[in-house]
Design an enzyme around this catalytic site. Structure first.
Site, PDB file in Angstrom:
ATOM      1  N   ARG A  91      -8.948  -0.141   4.009  1.00 38.64           N
ATOM      2  CA  ARG A  91      -7.994   0.864   3.523  1.00 38.64           C
ATOM      3  C   ARG A  91      -6.662   0.203   3.155  1.00 38.64           C
ATOM      4  NH1 ARG A  91      -6.929   5.931   7.079  1.00 38.64           N
ATOM      5  NH2 ARG A  91      -5.591   6.157   5.283  1.00 38.64           N
ATOM      6  N   ARG A 109      -0.255  14.535  13.510  1.00 37.50           N
ATOM      7  CA  ARG A 109       0.678  14.031  12.491  1.00 37.50           C
ATOM      8  C   ARG A 109       1.073  15.223  11.617  1.00 37.50           C
ATOM      9  NH1 ARG A 109      -1.188   8.440  10.082  1.00 37.50           N
ATOM     10  NH2 ARG A 109       0.901   8.584   9.208  1.00 37.50           N
ATOM     11  N   PRO A 110       2.091  15.947  12.071  1.00 38.80           N
ATOM     12  CA  PRO A 110       2.442  17.203  11.405  1.00 38.80           C
ATOM     13  C   PRO A 110       3.040  16.997  10.018  1.00 38.80           C
ATOM     14  CG  PRO A 110       4.055  16.643  13.099  1.00 38.80           C
ATOM     15  CD  PRO A 110       2.975  15.615  13.193  1.00 38.80           C
ATOM     16  N   VAL A 111       3.023  18.079   9.213  1.00 40.08           N
ATOM     17  CA  VAL A 111       3.690  18.046   7.904  1.00 40.08           C
ATOM     18  C   VAL A 111       4.712  19.189   7.814  1.00 40.08           C
ATOM     19  CG1 VAL A 111       1.924  16.817   6.586  1.00 40.08           C
ATOM     20  CG2 VAL A 111       1.730  19.286   6.867  1.00 40.08           C
ATOM     21  N   ASP A 142       3.758   0.261  12.281  1.00 36.20           N
ATOM     22  CA  ASP A 142       2.547  -0.299  11.673  1.00 36.20           C
ATOM     23  C   ASP A 142       2.310  -1.760  12.082  1.00 36.20           C
ATOM     24  OD1 ASP A 142       1.989   2.093  10.458  1.00 36.20           O
ATOM     25  OD2 ASP A 142       2.657   1.500   8.464  1.00 36.20           O
ATOM     26  N   LYS A 202       0.837  -1.204   0.000  1.00 30.48           N
ATOM     27  CA  LYS A 202       0.000   0.000   0.000  1.00 30.48           C
ATOM     28  C   LYS A 202       0.872   1.255   0.000  1.00 30.48           C
ATOM     29  CE  LYS A 202      -1.851   1.603   4.025  1.00 30.48           C
ATOM     30  NZ  LYS A 202      -1.580   3.020   4.283  1.00 30.48           N
ATOM     31  N   ASN A 203       1.820   1.312   0.936  1.00 29.49           N
ATOM     32  CA  ASN A 203       2.563   2.565   1.099  1.00 29.49           C
ATOM     33  C   ASN A 203       3.528   2.838  -0.047  1.00 29.49           C
ATOM     34  OD1 ASN A 203       1.146   3.085   3.379  1.00 29.49           O
ATOM     35  ND2 ASN A 203       2.799   2.569   4.813  1.00 29.49           N
ATOM     36  N   CYS A 248      -4.826  12.578  13.331  1.00 29.98           N
ATOM     37  CA  CYS A 248      -5.503  11.336  12.968  1.00 29.98           C
ATOM     38  C   CYS A 248      -5.905  10.639  14.246  1.00 29.98           C
ATOM     39  CB  CYS A 248      -4.652  10.477  12.059  1.00 29.98           C
ATOM     40  SG  CYS A 248      -3.473   9.477  12.903  1.00 29.98           S
ATOM     41  N   LEU A 258       7.843  19.224   8.231  1.00 30.72           N
ATOM     42  CA  LEU A 258       9.088  18.889   7.518  1.00 30.72           C
ATOM     43  C   LEU A 258       8.898  18.950   6.001  1.00 30.72           C
ATOM     44  CD1 LEU A 258      10.263  15.869   9.719  1.00 30.72           C
ATOM     45  CD2 LEU A 258      11.113  18.213   9.796  1.00 30.72           C
ATOM     46  N   ARG A 289      -4.193  10.683   4.600  1.00 31.13           N
ATOM     47  CA  ARG A 289      -3.136  11.685   4.731  1.00 31.13           C
ATOM     48  C   ARG A 289      -2.107  11.598   3.610  1.00 31.13           C
ATOM     49  NH1 ARG A 289      -1.517  13.819   9.155  1.00 31.13           N
ATOM     50  NH2 ARG A 289       0.519  13.308   8.358  1.00 31.13           N
TER      51      ARG A 289
HETATM   52  C1  UD1 Z   1       4.345   6.647   6.837  1.00 31.15           C
HETATM   53  C2  UD1 Z   1       3.411   5.517   6.545  1.00 31.15           C
HETATM   54  C3  UD1 Z   1       2.741   5.032   7.824  1.00 31.15           C
HETATM   55  C4  UD1 Z   1       3.778   4.696   8.888  1.00 31.15           C
HETATM   56  C5  UD1 Z   1       4.762   5.859   9.065  1.00 31.15           C
HETATM   57  C6  UD1 Z   1       5.913   5.515   9.984  1.00 31.15           C
HETATM   58  C7  UD1 Z   1       2.673   5.982   4.283  1.00 31.15           C
HETATM   59  C8  UD1 Z   1       1.551   6.396   3.387  1.00 31.15           C
HETATM   60  N1  UD1 Z   1       2.406   5.956   5.604  1.00 31.15           N
HETATM   61  O1  UD1 Z   1       3.562   7.725   7.358  1.00 31.15           O
HETATM   62  O2  UD1 Z   1       1.972   3.875   7.519  1.00 31.15           O
HETATM   63  O3  UD1 Z   1       3.138   4.464  10.124  1.00 31.15           O
HETATM   64  O4  UD1 Z   1       5.318   6.229   7.784  1.00 31.15           O
HETATM   65  O5  UD1 Z   1       6.596   4.409   9.523  1.00 31.15           O
HETATM   66  O6  UD1 Z   1       3.741   5.615   3.831  1.00 31.15           O
HETATM   67  N2  UD1 Z   1       6.931  14.030  11.521  1.00 31.15           N
HETATM   68  C9  UD1 Z   1       7.101  15.350  11.865  1.00 31.15           C
HETATM   69  N3  UD1 Z   1       6.932  16.302  10.894  1.00 31.15           N
HETATM   70  C10 UD1 Z   1       6.620  15.989   9.601  1.00 31.15           C
HETATM   71  C11 UD1 Z   1       6.450  14.639   9.258  1.00 31.15           C
HETATM   72  C12 UD1 Z   1       6.610  13.675  10.230  1.00 31.15           C
HETATM   73  O7  UD1 Z   1       7.380  15.669  13.024  1.00 31.15           O
HETATM   74  O8  UD1 Z   1       6.505  16.898   8.787  1.00 31.15           O
HETATM   75  C13 UD1 Z   1       7.096  12.968  12.542  1.00 31.15           C
HETATM   76  C14 UD1 Z   1       5.806  12.209  12.818  1.00 31.15           C
HETATM   77  O9  UD1 Z   1       4.995  12.858  13.771  1.00 31.15           O
HETATM   78  C15 UD1 Z   1       6.333  10.881  13.294  1.00 31.15           C
HETATM   79  C16 UD1 Z   1       7.626  10.699  12.498  1.00 31.15           C
HETATM   80  O10 UD1 Z   1       7.954  11.992  11.995  1.00 31.15           O
HETATM   81  O11 UD1 Z   1       6.648  10.939  14.677  1.00 31.15           O
HETATM   82  C17 UD1 Z   1       7.537   9.734  11.341  1.00 31.15           C
HETATM   83  O12 UD1 Z   1       6.425  10.048  10.539  1.00 31.15           O
HETATM   84  P1  UD1 Z   1       6.462   9.813   8.956  1.00 31.15           P
HETATM   85  O13 UD1 Z   1       7.583   8.890   8.638  1.00 31.15           O
HETATM   86  O14 UD1 Z   1       6.433  11.136   8.273  1.00 31.15           O
HETATM   87  O15 UD1 Z   1       5.084   9.089   8.684  1.00 31.15           O
HETATM   88  P2  UD1 Z   1       4.173   9.198   7.401  1.00 31.15           P
HETATM   89  O16 UD1 Z   1       4.983   9.436   6.189  1.00 31.15           O
HETATM   90  O17 UD1 Z   1       3.020  10.104   7.688  1.00 31.15           O
END
Ligand code: UD1
Length: 420
Positions: A396, A121-123, A304, A22-23, A116, A125, A92
């Site tokens: 999903r 779950r911030p963006v 996961d 999926k991912n 979520c 970065l 997301r």
């Molecule tokens: C992806 C996976 C999800 C998995 C996660 C961690 C997909 C579609 N989803 O989610 O299934 O659980 O990786 O392996 O591939 N963070 C920040 N700022 C940001 C982005 C992330 O602080 O801008 C933090 C998050 O809160 C978290 C960590 O970074 O603590 C890792 O998150 P991230 O690897 O970004 O997860 P996703 O890409 O959302």
């Protein structure tokens, strides 16, 4: 809304073919926005999240067709550069369109995903990285509004290793002017698969598979095809299904390398595991041992798989501690597992599981994708009947899970209805 009815106590045995990841799929699909043309993604799983991404891309003018596991994307007619809230709130990973739209079309409007079920779950970065590449980004009425004439290569260091931010920045940087270095890049197999796909499209990326990516931007990319890697989380879930029912199961079409952390913990718990380069056979002992795990970034134990492991530890011998260092609040499954008789105490970001509990069937509620998986696993071993409500979460991310489980001996059926 469908529900699952599970009658527990059946030992699983047989063979299961694992679906495409999926991912990986959710990263490859938006990458096709980077160049007009026809793309064929093989072994694409039939999942609700893939349907959501397809619907989103269609609103932008992409033609999407699925046939016999091959997803075909035709991206020559992209004319809209927006990911509305209606799509992003469902999934997301929709935020993955931000980097490609900005790099190719110089603009993007993408809804902020918000939190979520298991917390924020911030963006940040993603946004900081794109700003480093020269994008102008404003946040307005819940939307990320981004512009750039042409992105410019830059040096980016992530304080936190993020799968999504690495994917988004990589997709933006491949069309930027000059070179970009991403340090502390995510090395999850799905990110490596994305990098390989971008290379097949003509991108210049060095360090693929490492946490330092060096990208030399090019002026144009071209369409390409991909074989989707196997889903390591679906595979891990079936391994736990075999273990929790004291079964013996062979998984086909997997990459055991991607599952090393899960396999070693299963061995620590007493399971015998035999691998080939593309398959794996697990034989569970009569009595499982409790094993502590800490979910961490790859190649650590996957977050996961944390919920599924917690379910397994509920029936293992001794006390074990299941910690999540990535998502500190990801424990919505715990109160539901307790309703099935598990003895679990939550302390900050750890579940302390007193094992050997006898689980007994009850009605439980899915709250998110992997929590749902953990409830099904618990139901497979619980005495009597377990009803797992709101299984739309499971759809999903797991392709035909009840059919695959039934084929190896589980007693599970899907019941469709409104009131669940
Ligand atoms: C992806 C996976 C999800 C998995 C996660 C961690 C997909 C579609 N989803 O989610 O299934 O659980 O990786 O392996 O591939 N963070 C920040 N700022 C940001 C982005 C992330 O602080 O801008 C933090 C998050 O809160 C978290 C960590 O970074 O603590 C890792 O998150 P991230 O690897 O970004 O997860 P996703 O890409 O959302």
């Amino acid at each position: 809304m469908d529900k699952f009815i599970i009658r527990g106590g059946k030992r699983l045995s047989g063979r299961v073919k694992i679906s495409g990841a999926k991912n990986a799929t959710l990263a490859l699909m938006p990458a096709a926005l980077l160049a007009g043309g026809t793309y064929r993604l093989k072994d694409t799983p039939v999942l609700r999240d893939v349907a959501t991404m397809s619907a989103l891309l269609r609103t932008m003018g992409v033609k999407v067709e699925a046939h016999d596991g091959v997803l075909t994307l035709e991206t020559s007619g992209v004319h809209r550069f927006e990911a509305p809230y209606e799509h992003v709130k469902k999934m997301r990973a929709s935020v993955y369109v931000l980097g490609p739209l900005l790099a190719r079309y110089g603009r993007a409007k993408v809804s902020l995903p918000g939190g979520c079920a298991w917390g924020p779950r911030p963006v940040n970065l993603h946004i900081e990285g794109l700003r480093k590449l020269g994008a102008t980004i404003e946040l307005d009425k819940g939307y990320i509004i981004a512009h750039a004439d042409r992105l410019q290569g830059a040096r980016i260091h992530f304080d936190v290793s993020s799968v999504g931010a690495t994917g988004n920045i990589m997709m933006a940087a491949v069309l930027a002017r000059g070179s970009t270095v991403i340090q502390n890049a995510a090395i999850e197999p799905e990110i490596t698969a994305l990098a390989q796909f971008l290379v097949a499209m003509g991108a210049k990326i060095q360090g693929v598979g490492t946490n330092r990516l060096e990208i030399e931007g090019v002026d144009v990319l071209h369409a390409a095809d991909a074989d989707t890697i196997p889903d390591r989380i679906e595979a891990g879930t079936f391994l736990v299904a075999a273990a929790i029912t004291r079964g013996e199961v062979t998984l086909e079409r997997i990459n055991p390398e991607h599952l090393t952390a899960v396999i070693t913990r299963l061995e620590d718990a007493g399971c015998a595991v035999v691998t080939t380069p593309t398959s794996l056979t697990i034989k569970a002992p009569e009595e499982l041992r409790g094993v502590d795990v800490t979910a961490a970034i790859y190649p650590g134990f996957p977050t996961d798989m944390q919920a599924q492991w917690t379910a397994l530890m509920a029936v293992a011998k001794g006390t074990s501690v299941v910690t999540d260092s990535i998502y500190l609040d990801r424990f919505k499954h715990v109160p539901e597992l307790i309703r099935l008789g598990a003895e679990i105490e939550l302390k900050e970001n750890a579940a302390i599981v007193r094992g050997s509990s006898r689980l007994t069937g009850a009605k439980v509620m899915s709250t998110d994708l992997r929590a749902s998986a953990s409830l099904i696993l618990a139901g497979l071993v619980a005495e009597g009947m377990t009803e797992v409500l709101r299984v739309y979460h499971i759809d999903r991310g797991y392709e035909a899970i009840e059919q695959k489980l039934r084929a190896i001996g589980a007693d599970i059926e899907r019941v469709s209805g409104e009131e669940f």
